[in-house]
Design a protein around this motif. Structure first.
Motif, PDB file in Angstrom:
ATOM      1  N   LEU A  69       0.833  -1.197   0.000  1.00  0.00           N
ATOM      2  CA  LEU A  69       0.000   0.000   0.000  1.00  0.00           C
ATOM      3  C   LEU A  69       0.872   1.254   0.000  1.00  0.00           C
ATOM      4  N   ALA A  70       1.909   1.257   0.816  1.00  0.00           N
ATOM      5  CA  ALA A  70       2.794   2.418   0.878  1.00  0.00           C
ATOM      6  C   ALA A  70       3.453   2.676  -0.476  1.00  0.00           C
ATOM      7  N   THR A  74       2.921   6.093  -2.978  1.00  0.00           N
ATOM      8  CA  THR A  74       4.023   6.936  -3.453  1.00  0.00           C
ATOM      9  C   THR A  74       4.141   6.886  -4.977  1.00  0.00           C
ATOM     10  N   ALA A  75       3.853   5.732  -5.574  1.00  0.00           N
ATOM     11  CA  ALA A  75       3.884   5.636  -7.030  1.00  0.00           C
ATOM     12  C   ALA A  75       2.798   6.506  -7.654  1.00  0.00           C
ATOM     13  N   THR A  76       1.641   6.545  -7.015  1.00  0.00           N
ATOM     14  CA  THR A  76       0.562   7.398  -7.500  1.00  0.00           C
ATOM     15  C   THR A  76       0.961   8.863  -7.451  1.00  0.00           C
ATOM     16  N   GLY A  77       1.623   9.257  -6.366  1.00  0.00           N
ATOM     17  CA  GLY A  77       2.093  10.630  -6.260  1.00  0.00           C
ATOM     18  C   GLY A  77       3.108  10.971  -7.333  1.00  0.00           C
ATOM     19  N   ALA A 372      10.865   5.366 -12.217  1.00  0.00           N
ATOM     20  CA  ALA A 372       9.778   4.401 -11.994  1.00  0.00           C
ATOM     21  C   ALA A 372       9.959   3.162 -12.870  1.00  0.00           C
ATOM     22  N   CYS A 373      10.269   3.372 -14.165  1.00  0.00           N
ATOM     23  CA  CYS A 373      10.460   2.228 -15.069  1.00  0.00           C
ATOM     24  C   CYS A 373      11.690   1.415 -14.669  1.00  0.00           C
ATOM     25  N   GLY A 374      12.765   2.116 -14.281  1.00  0.00           N
ATOM     26  CA  GLY A 374      13.975   1.411 -13.877  1.00  0.00           C
ATOM     27  C   GLY A 374      13.776   0.599 -12.620  1.00  0.00           C
TER      28      GLY A 374
END
Length: 423
Positions: A69-70, A74-77, A372-374
């Protein structure tokens, strides 16, 4: 007694060569009127950038017991920032740094405080995503600082090279200290401390930065020019930033996994900090020397050096020694700052007049997307092949960045009629 008052016949000639400055280029840089004040405010605002994601993970995982969830929050942000940041930067170019940065920061701070309250009072999970997404309005403080230097040092490419190097070193320093400060605050005080203090630092720093109106670049209003994304050479340059971001994202995940396999997971942060430290030192050294040749020529050379040095962690990992990997990362990090400095110099040269904040924010957005992709690619490689083989991912990503840099150079995408490419 004429001899008593006459000048000596052998009086030494007066030199017409001005004395060499005794100060370092960075002392001269910060001696620019108004520079020290906006730099201090910007550094204060930039430090929380390395604190927020770590603080959010610690806070959410500790309260909800779920790292998944955490990580999703953070990925959404990060995804929201990639969408919103260029629009915020466009408004900054159009209406001015102070008029846009302060209210945008206020919205972002409210988002951070909302996340803190949602976690503390155990609000539904969807509220965490909504609150953290609101932080996407955080302005690109590093880009705004670079825009001020470009305005103040216009016509002095050597000084601008030093300024860009200084800004890159500041980025690395905040990247290195931010997570450490966040972990310390959350662990020694309370889980929400990192987010709370980070929000206070961000707002205070932006207010101090925005108050320095004398050094603020002039606004250009609405321009008929399209987005900097359409400028000649920008697509391939931003794609190179995307690949460079993949280097950072994959390196972080793979190093954490390698340290965990070696039984020293707690040391992963210190090992990664060595890479940032190497980049920070290299950035300062690179900025202190006069650049040799145009940035268009230096960029592929710097990316090639980064690609070669990134093979060192892969070779060190084969020994199974975390200490060897740490030393290799320190050396490999020394090619990162020169690559980023020359890349940002080209972005400044490619960006149309009046759109500098937007152009540099697009570069940062490319980096974030690449990170993010890396991270995803590095995690997949670790799961399938193991941490040692995972170090091939950043090498591959850097090779892609090199190919893109060479394509841009060979096609002449970075050649421009004005003098800015000489920096």
């Amino acid at each position: 007694m004429p001899d008593a008052i006459s000048e000596p016949a052998t009086a030494p000639p007066t030199s017409t060569v001005p004395p060499r400055p005794s100060h370092s280029p960075y002392v001269r840089l910060l001696s620019t009127p108004g520079a020290l004040a906006f730099t201090l405010g910007n550094l204060l605002a930039r430090l929380p950038m390395g604190m927020f994601s770590v603080s959010a993970v610690i806070m959410i995982a500790g309260s909800r017991g779920s790292y998944a969830l955490a990580g999703a929050v953070t990925a959404t942000g990060m995804a929201a920032t990639a969408v919103v940041a260029p629009w915020t930067a466009r408004l900054v170019d159009r209406y001015g740094q102070a008029r846009i940065a302060v209210p945008a920061t206020a919205v972002a701070v409210c988002g951070s405080l909302a996340l803190l309250l949602c976690v503390h009072f155990e609000a539904p999970g969807w509220t965490l995503f909504a609150a953290y997404a609101a932080t996407a309005t955080t302005p690109n403080t590093g880009g705004m600082s670079r825009a001020r230097w470009a305005h103040l040092l216009k016509g002095d490419p050597t000084a601008l090279h030093t300024a860009n190097s200084f800004e890159q070193a500041a980025d690395e320093l905040c990247f290195m200290l931010g997570p450490v400060v966040a972990a310390f605050l959350c662990g020694s005080l309370f889980p929400e401390a990192g987010t709370l203090i980070g929000a206070v630092l961000l707002l205070t720093g932006v207010l101090v930065f925005a108050a320095q109106r004398a050094t603020e670049p002039p606004t250009h209003g609405r321009t008929a020019t399209k987005s900097p994304l359409h400028a000649r050479g920008m697509p391939v340059l931003l794609a190179s930033f995307l690949a460079t971001g993949a280097v950072f994202g994959s390196m972080e995940v793979v190093t954490i996994a390698f340290a965990d396999e070696a039984g020293h997971k707690a040391a992963a942060g210190a090992v990664l900090a060595l890479q940032a430290a190497g980049s920070c030192v290299a950035g300062l050294v690179y900025g202190a020397v006069r650049p040799a040749g145009p940035a268009a020529r230096r960029h592929p050379v710097c990316v090639a050096a980064m690609t070669v040095l990134l093979a060192l962690p892969l070779l060190a990992a084969l020994t199974g020694s975390l200490l060897a990997v740490a030393g290799a990362l320190l050396v490999a990090g020394m090619a990162t700052a020169p690559t980023m400095v020359t890349g940002m110099t080209l972005v400044q040269a490619r960006t149309p007049e009046g759109q500098l904040n937007e152009g540099m924010t697009l570069a940062v957005t490319g980096l974030l997307g690449g990170i993010a992709c890396g991270a995803a690619a590095g995690g997949s490689a670790v799961e399938r092949l193991g941490p040692t083989a995972g170090y091939a991912v950043p090498v591959t990503a850097s090779a892609c960045a090199l190919a893109l840099a060479l394509i841009g150079y060979v096609r002449g995408d970075y050649v421009r009629r004005d003098a800015r490419d000489r920096t």
